[in-house]
Structures are given as structure tokens and as C-alpha cells.
Design an enzyme around this catalytic site. Structure first.
Site, short mmCIF file in Angstrom:
data_model
loop_
_atom_site.label_atom_id
_atom_site.label_comp_id
_atom_site.label_asym_id
_atom_site.label_seq_id
_atom_site.Cartn_x
_atom_site.Cartn_y
_atom_site.Cartn_z
N CYS A 200 -18.74 0.49 32.52
CA CYS A 200 -17.29 0.39 32.74
C CYS A 200 -16.91 -0.31 34.05
O CYS A 200 -15.73 -0.36 34.40
CB CYS A 200 -16.66 1.78 32.72
SG CYS A 200 -17.20 2.84 34.08
N TYR A 257 -30.28 14.34 41.13
CA TYR A 257 -29.83 15.32 40.13
C TYR A 257 -30.77 15.29 38.94
O TYR A 257 -31.20 14.22 38.48
CB TYR A 257 -28.41 15.01 39.66
CG TYR A 257 -27.82 16.07 38.76
CD1 TYR A 257 -27.28 17.23 39.30
CD2 TYR A 257 -27.82 15.92 37.38
CE1 TYR A 257 -26.74 18.22 38.49
CE2 TYR A 257 -27.30 16.91 36.55
CZ TYR A 257 -26.75 18.05 37.12
OH TYR A 257 -26.23 19.03 36.30
N CYS A 333 -15.91 39.08 45.76
CA CYS A 333 -14.46 39.22 45.69
C CYS A 333 -13.99 39.55 44.27
O CYS A 333 -12.95 40.19 44.09
CB CYS A 333 -13.77 37.95 46.20
SG CYS A 333 -14.36 36.44 45.42
N HIS A 789 -12.77 31.84 44.64
CA HIS A 789 -12.41 33.10 45.30
C HIS A 789 -11.37 33.83 44.47
O HIS A 789 -10.53 33.21 43.81
CB HIS A 789 -11.86 32.79 46.69
CG HIS A 789 -11.55 34.00 47.51
ND1 HIS A 789 -12.48 34.98 47.79
CD2 HIS A 789 -10.39 34.41 48.10
CE1 HIS A 789 -11.91 35.92 48.54
NE2 HIS A 789 -10.65 35.60 48.73
#
Length: 829
Positions: A200, A257, A333, A789
Site C-alpha cells: 500500500c 515481533y 484495580c 486501569h
């Protein structure tokens, strides 16, 4: 000291030296949140190594007979001012450069400094013996006691091993493909700059495949930025596993990766792999942000984070009963937010907090491993107000900074360890989905409340599903139990399409200043999407003895005292990459669901015959394993779905490809047997289970306690391979099949019931009017449930309060439109 020496000699046989594997609780009381920093310090039993605050140590002595305790007290040291401190007394915050916590360059965590005092205390007379006193005692006493004291102080406390002191998101593992990576001799050489995507022509976020040298763009991010997924598609077509991000290559390394391992990895042979395609690692310079830098930017971004945490306003700290903060133990949390909300519900308060004295008196010898004790301890810590005190200022004691809202609070270490034990996710320190944790905790409450009141009944309700065959117009009714209403988000109903299109256009043009515009979705549209009939295109009708089209309508067969609504913000894009919907929904303060009450079979309505569909093969033909497309199964597994679910999706879609299998998965993810083994028509029950296999007595007792008979419980467990959670789901979805079997309160047979009358099958559910008022909501910030969070807002005495871990403040602008889980209570009529 002679008396103390004689007493120590008399109890010397009970004083132990910790061995490897011993659990030493030297930071937290087993029955409260007292610690060495609390008033009175902490007493550690020198035999069991359990810790007790001053309130409970005498009780433990009376019950156990143990007399020798190590008394630990700590006093916080005042921090010295640093030269770099600002005039306010607080050091300036450094911008994080590393995706880590408690590590140089990472996100800061405050390190506490203490003066520590340690001595032996002998009960019941509270004789005190210091290390200096031991010097004048007999050698046998001095040696044993000194070794025990040193061993207790040197041992890693249980709470320390559970708490994340440091976390480094940049620690990467060596890829299993690096050592033997095959590289094609295709003549490709990569220039040092000027790269473009081969497909692309994109000029940023480019990745070079280390097998064939193809340069392709990366994944599209949740907000529409990033690449066009061409590097990922290339891996799916070729299976070439490793890629390096161009622009991050320096003499020190690069971002590598692994698609097959689905993670950032290390490649020890990276210089050699790059050289194969003409790249000299030693001469390269960094021109793009690394993935770590991008993640740090996401974790610091304003917008959703600022609004949900109300960061733009000065919030007034609150203290007192029911206003206690909870320390974040490293991505806990989600647990903090859920438990804050649950202990505002009277059922949980009455079950655990009101009875805490009896619960403590009945606690086993090791209360740290007892579910009821630890839940009661947590509830009392949150509601008593004992720990709802301002946290000491880390700066100079003489300075008077503005209130920060931080509290001493409580650290739910024992509770988190207990409820997460044995669970593949909740036993870790990774971020989790608050909705999944809520269901997990409710499940634990169900299992531990076989006698007495069950507070989870506050959420339990029955759902009626009505399926109407469109060819015969005959209906089938089934009921199932549920605890949460999952509300779909119809994105096509957004009321601000022009704004969304403009923002998308600016991002496509590369405008980095383009604002993030949430889609404005009416709550009424979400409710309409929930209640509208679902079209079933592959329904086998027992009336016409063939597959046809049917409609399925879902309604409430009962309304719970407390209703939980989950906004289904997390979904999959067209490329099957998980994403979070950026939406704002005008969730109302009051809710009337009366119109969604199930009506049952209507007068004159005919039911579908109870006839099973014909088997796909005759009984005398041996059932053989199906031939499945392994490539499709593997591709689905790489997306994170369970193996058995992937096999079933390929089987039931006739090996017709990934897209149809994925559609099957998305339509069956909520099925109770979604991840259970594939069982072919005409075969026996699931793998490892036979019709005569005995059911677990523990599981039988759990189901019988819900109001079903032993025969019904046995049938459900046999049908679900003895898995309790699946058996509960099965029994509520097969109530029609159980009507001929006996069921009553407490699991008694009909003959034992009053007058021998058989009651209506079903669970114990509370029912009433379908009118509710909002009293709490949990919000999530971040790109997925696995990061970000959670905070919660709770309405207390007509005032909204924000609970953000240790910060508890009066809420000025509760962001009710951005919530993830909403909690309603029934309005009394």
C-alpha cells in the site's frame, strides 16, 4: 531477666526456625489489616508464623496455647529533601522512558523508609525479650530463639512474594524461531532508508519479515491509526514468523515481533539475520518510536483517562466508614473496584461484616486459607473506617502540601491470593476483566454458601428464551440463570456521525492533532438491540421435522434485587483484531424494565413437540472422528480461541473456511459448552465421561443446595463431564427436561415436601418490580481489558464518590456515560 529466661526455656520446644516452604506472615494480620506500621505493631507466632494485630493476638494465644510471639513495629522515617525537589515539597515527576514500574526510567513508585523494632513477647504476661537480653540467657535458649528471630525476619513474607514491587514490561524472551530461522536467498537487499509498504506504499509503521525480506505495514490500531495489517496478512499466508520494525534498528537492538508466539521477542542472531538482507546493524539510527514508547504514550494519553479519573478538577478527599481506599498490588484495580461496589450491597454486608465476630471465632487454625474469613476481613476493613485515614506525606513533615486524597487504606494481599489460587488468570499480576472477576467471585460465593444466606442471590435472575418456528408458528420456552445483563452497542445508531466521519478523515490524512471523538449512542438504542428478536437461520424444528428459520426472544423471568449491566465495549474488528469501542452512552439514573417481563406460554399458543432431531448417521454405523481443516483450526487458535471451540466451529460449518467458522464462534461464545470437547451425534457423552460415571459429592451438594434434587444434580453433572459451572448452566437451560423429576427447597424429594406436593422446578431467585436506580458504576481506561486501569464511582448518601485505588474523593463530574459495568438497585414501591 531470670523469669523471662525460665519462661522461654519452658516454651522452647514450641519455637520453630522457618524452613524453606514455610509461609511467614510478618507483614499482615491474618484476621485484620493490622501491620507492623499499625498502632500496636504485629505479633508473629513463632510456631505457626501467622501474624496477628494487637486486637487478635490474645485470642490466638487462648485458642492455640502458643505463648512466644515475635513483635514487630515499624515507624516511618521522614524523607530528606532532595535538591531537585520543587517548592511544594514534592519532587518533580520524571517522564517515564521505560515500560516498567519501580525500575530506573519506569513509572515511579514511592519507596517507604522505616525504623524497625523487633523483640520476643511471651503471653499472657507480655514479658518482653530483646536481642540484647538473649545474650545473658543459656546457650540453648539464646541459639534457638536467635535463629527463629533471624529466620522470621530474613524470610520472604507471603505478602511480599504476592505483591509486585517491580514490573518490567520490556523483559522479552528469546524467540524459539531465532536460532534456526530459515532465510530465503531471493536476492532482496533493503536500503538504509526510504522504505515503503510493498502493498500500500505506507511509509511508517513498517516491518521487514526476517525470512523473505518483504517490507509491509503493521497492524491498524484501535483508533484507526497505524498500518493496514499487511505484515500480519503476509504471516497468515506464508507462516514466516519473525519481523523487525524498520526505524527501530540501532547497534543496541531493535523491535522484533513473533507472530507465531504473539509477542515482542529477542533475536540473539539479529545482526546475522539483518545482514542477510544487506542491513548493517552497527550503522543504523533510530527514526521511529519503538513499541514500548508507543505503549507508554498510550498509558499517559489524556482524554478518557483524564475524564474518568476526574483529573481536571480538585477533588475533596473523604474519610470514614465505607470510604476506605485499597492499595493497588500491581494491576489489581479490577479487584479493588469490584469489591468496593459489592460491599455497598446489604446482602454482602450482612453475610460477612455484621457476623465478623462469629466468623473469626469459627475460623480454622489457618484463617489465611479460609474464604469466609478473608472475605469478612476485607469487608470489615472497607466498612469500619479504621483504615480510612490520610496517608503520611512522603515529603518533609513540616511542609503543608495540598491534600492528595491518598489513604493508608488496605492492601488485599491475602484475599487476592486466596480467590485467585489455581485460576490461570486471577492468580497472576496481569490486568484482568472486571466483569470476569465479578462472575468468578460470585461463583466462589455460591460454592462457599451451601448453608445459610447466600448474598449472590442479590444478582441472580432467570432469563426466559422463547423460540418460534416461523414455518409452523409453534414455540419452545426455556429458562436459564444469569447474573449480568450484557448490553449490545449498536454503533450504527450513533447520533454524531458527522463528527465521527470528520475525525476519521483527519486521521486518514495523517493529522496527529485530530481529537478522539466517542460515538454518542442512545441508551434506548442499546435496550432495543437487547430486546429485539434474533433470527435463527439454521433451526431444526420438531414440528416440521427439518431445518428452518426461527426467531428467539429473550425476556426476564424474574427481576433481581440488584441488576448488573455490562456494556459490551470489547469486540472484534473486521480483521478479527480485538478492539475497544470508543462510545459515550447516556445511561439513565432510573430504569424501568417492566416491559421486558416474560409472559410465558400464551393462550392458544402451541408448543413445539419434544422430539429430538434425527442423528446424522444410523446407530449401527461406527462414529468416526470428523475430518477437519487443520489450517483453519490453527488459524482460529492463533486468534486466542479455545482449541475445542475452534474444532467445533470448523465441524459445524462444514470446513467452509475461516470466515464462516469465525461467524459460528462469535454466535456461540456465550454457550455453556463453548469450549467443551466436540461430541458427534450418535456418540457417547463427552471425552472422559460415561453415563455411569459417579458425580462429585462436593458438586452434588452445591447443586442440591440451590434447590434441586439429587437426581437432577446427578443428571446435570453427568451431562457436563462433572464440571460444576457447566452443570449449573446446563440445569437452568434444561428445566423443561427436568419437570418430571422432583425438586424443592433444600433438595428434598416431593414425598418429603409438605403434603407431597411437587413444587415448580427452578433456582432460588428473588423477584419483584423491574424498576431500578443507579448506585454505582465501574469504568475502564485503556485499549483492552488486558491493560489500562479501573476506577469505580459509588453513590453514598446522595453524593457520588470516586474510588481510585487508595484515593477516595467526592466526585464532581461522575462520567456516567463512559462506564463499563453499571449497578442498579430495585426501587421500593
Amino acid at each position: 531477666m531470670a523469669d523471662a529466661g525460665e519462661v522461654l526455656m519452658s516454651v522452647l520446644s514450641t519455637i520453630r526456625v522457618p524452613k524453606p516452604g514455610d509461609r511467614v506472615h510478618k507483614d499482615e494480620c491474618a484476621l485484620s489489616f493490622s501491620s507492623p506500621e499499625s498502632e500496636g505493631g504485629l505479633y508473629v507466632c513463632m510456631n505457626s508464623f501467622l501474624g496477628f494485630g494487637s486486637r487478635y493476638v490474645d485470642r490466638h494465644h487462648a485458642r492455640s496455647g502458643q505463648r512466644a510471639y515475635l513483635h514487630i513495629t515499624r515507624i516511618r522515617k521522614a524523607k530528606k529533601d532532595d535538591d531537585s525537589n520543587s517548592g511544594s515539597g514534592h519532587p518533580p515527576k520524571k517522564k517515564p522512558t521505560r515500560l516498567a514500574i519501580g525500575i530506573e526510567g519506569g513509572f515511579d513508585v514511592e519507596q517507604e523508609h522505616y525504623e524497625e523494632d523487633v523483640k520476643v513477647v511471651i503471653l499472657p504476661d507480655r514479658l518482653e525479650v530483646t536481642s540484647d537480653d538473649l545474650a545473658n540467657m543459656p546457650d540453648v535458649v539464646k541459639e534457638r530463639v536467635s535463629l527463629s528471630m533471624a529466620g522470621i525476619m530474613a524470610a520472604d513474607s507471603v505478602s511480599h512474594t504476592l505483591q509486585v514491587q517491580q514490573w518490567d514490561g520490556e523483559v522479552r524472551q528469546e524467540s524459539r524461531h531465532a536460532a534456526d530461522l530459515k532465510q530465503l536467498d531471493n536476492g532482496i537487499k533493503i536500503p538504509p532508508s526510504g522504505w515503503r509498504c510493498d502493498v500500500c506504499d505506507l511509509q511508517e509503521n513498517l516491518w521487514m519479515n526476517l525470512t523473505d525480506g518483504r517490507v509491509l505495514c503493521g497492524r491498524r490500531y484501535f483508533d484507526g491509526s497505524g498500518g493496514n495489517n499487511h505484515a500480519l496478512l503476509h504471516y497468515q499466508e506464508t507462516g514466516y514468523p519473525l519481523a523487525v520494525k524498520l526505524g527501530t534498528i540501532t547497534p543496541d537492538g531493535a523491535d522484533v515481533y513473533s507472530y507465531e508466539e504473539d509477542d515482542m521477542v529477542l533475536d540473539s542472531k539479529l545482526p546475522e539475520h539483518l545482514s542477510h538482507f544487506g542491513i548493517d546493524m552497527m550503522t543504523m539510527e533510530k527514526t521511529e518510536r519503538t513499541m514500548t514508547e508507543l505503549e507508554i504514550a498510550v498509558n499517559q494519553r489524556v482524554g478518557e483517562w483524564e475524564v474518568i479519573q476526574e483529573s481536571g478538577t480538585t477533588l475533596r478527599p473523604l474519610y470514614g466508614p465505607g470510604l476506605t481506599g485499597m492499595k493497588n498490588l500491581g494491576n489489581s484495580c479490577y479487584l479493588n473496584s469490584v469489591m468496593q461496589v459489592l460491599f455497598t450491597i446489604p446482602d454482602f454486608e450482612e453475610k460477612y461484616v455484621s457476623n465478623i465476630d462469629k466468623i473469626v471465632d469459627d475460623a480454622p487454625s489457618d484463617p489465611t486459607q479460609d474464604f469466609k474469613t478473608q472475605v469478612a476481613k476485607l469487608g470489615h476493613g472497607l466498612l469500619s473506617g479504621e483504615y480510612s485515614k490520610p496517608a503520611p506525606d512522603p515529603g518533609d513533615e513540616n511542609s503543608a502540601p495540598e491534600p492528595r486524597g491518598d489513604q493508608v487504606g488496605i492492601a488485599p494481599r491475602m484475599f487476592k491470593a486466596l480467590v485467585g489460587r489455581g485460576h490461570p488468570e486471577f492468580s497472576t499480576n496481569r490486568q484482568q476483566d472486571a466483569q470476569e472477576f465479578l462472575l468468578h467471585f460470585i461463583n466462589m460465593v455460591e460454592r462457599n454458601c451451601r448453608t445459610g444466606s447466600n448474598p449472590s442471590e442479590a444478582f441472580r435472575f432467570l432469563v426466559e428464551e422463547k423460540i418460534v418456528c416461523q414455518q409452523s408458528q409453534k414455540a419452545k420456552y426455556t429458562q436459564r440463570v444469569d447474573y449480568i445483563v450484557q448490553l449490545p452497542v449498536p454503533m450504527d445508531q450513533a447520533t454524531n456521525p458527522e463528527e465521527l466521519q470528520e475525525a476519521e478523515h483527519r486521521r486518514e490524512q495523517g493529522d496527529t492533532s485530530a481529537p478522539t471523538v466517542p460515538a454518542q449512542i442512545p441508551f434506548t438504542a442499546c435496550m432495543a438491540a437487547l430486546s429485539e428478536p434474533e433470527i435463527l437461520t439454521d433451526f431444526w424444528s420438531s414440528a416440521v421435522q427439518m431445518k428452518t428459520t426461527a426467531t428467539k426472544t429473550t425476556r426476564f423471568a424474574s427481576f433481581p434485587d440488584h441488576l448488573v449491566i455490562q456494556i459490551k465495549k470489547f469486540t472484534f474488528g473486521l480483521d478479527w483484531i480485538p478492539k475497544k469501542l470508543d462510545v459515550s452512552i447516556d445511561v439513565p439514573d432510573t430504569l424501568d424494565l417492566s416491559a421486558l417481563r416474560a409472559m410465558g406460554q400464551q393462550p392458544g399458543e402451541e408448543l413445539l413437540p419434544e422430539v429430538a432431531p434425527p442423528p446424522l448417521m444410523t446407530p449401527d454405523v461406527e462414529v468416526k472422528a470428523p475430518v477437519l481443516d487443520d489450517a483453519t483450526v490453527s488459524q482460529l487458535c492463533e486468534m486466542g480461541f479455545p482449541m475445542e471451540a475452534c474444532r467445533k466451529s470448523v465441524y459445524y460449518t462444514g470446513n467452509t473456511g475461516v470466515e464462516s467458522a469465525m461467524n459460528w464462534i462469535m454466535g456461540h461464545m456465550d454457550d455453556p459448552d463453548f469450549a467443551s470437547p466436540l461430541v458427534l451425534p450418535g456418540s457417547s457423552s463427552g471425552a472422559g465421561t460415561t453415563p455411569t460415571e459417579s458425580a462429585s459429592e462436593e458438586h452434588l451438594a452445591a447443586i442440591v443446595n440451590m434447590g434441586f434434587s439429587r437426581d437432577q444434580a446427578t443428571k446435570a453433572l453427568r451431562a457436563t463431564s462433572n464440571v460444576l459451572e457447566r452443570a449449573v448452566d446446563w440445569i437452568f437451560s434444561h428445566l423443561d427436561d427436568l419437570e418430571s423429576m422432583d425438586v424443592s427447597e433444600g433438595g428434598r424429594s416431593a414425598a418429603e415436601s409438605e403434603g407431597g406436593r411437587e413444587p415448580v422446578p427452578g433456582p432460588r431467585v428473588k423477584d419483584g418490580a423491574g424498576k431500578y436506580e443507579l448506585f454505582a458504576f465501574i469504568s475502564h481506561m485503556g485499549t483492552s481489558t488486558m491493560c489500562g486501569h479501573y476506577v469505580c464511582h459509588i453513590k453514598k448518601d446522595q453524593q457520588w464518590v470516586i474510588f481510585n485505588d487508595q484515593k477516595v474523593c467526592a466526585s464532581e463530574k461522575p462520567p456516567k456515560d463512559l462506564g463499563y459495568l453499571y449497578f442498579y438497585r430495585r426501587v421500593a414501591e
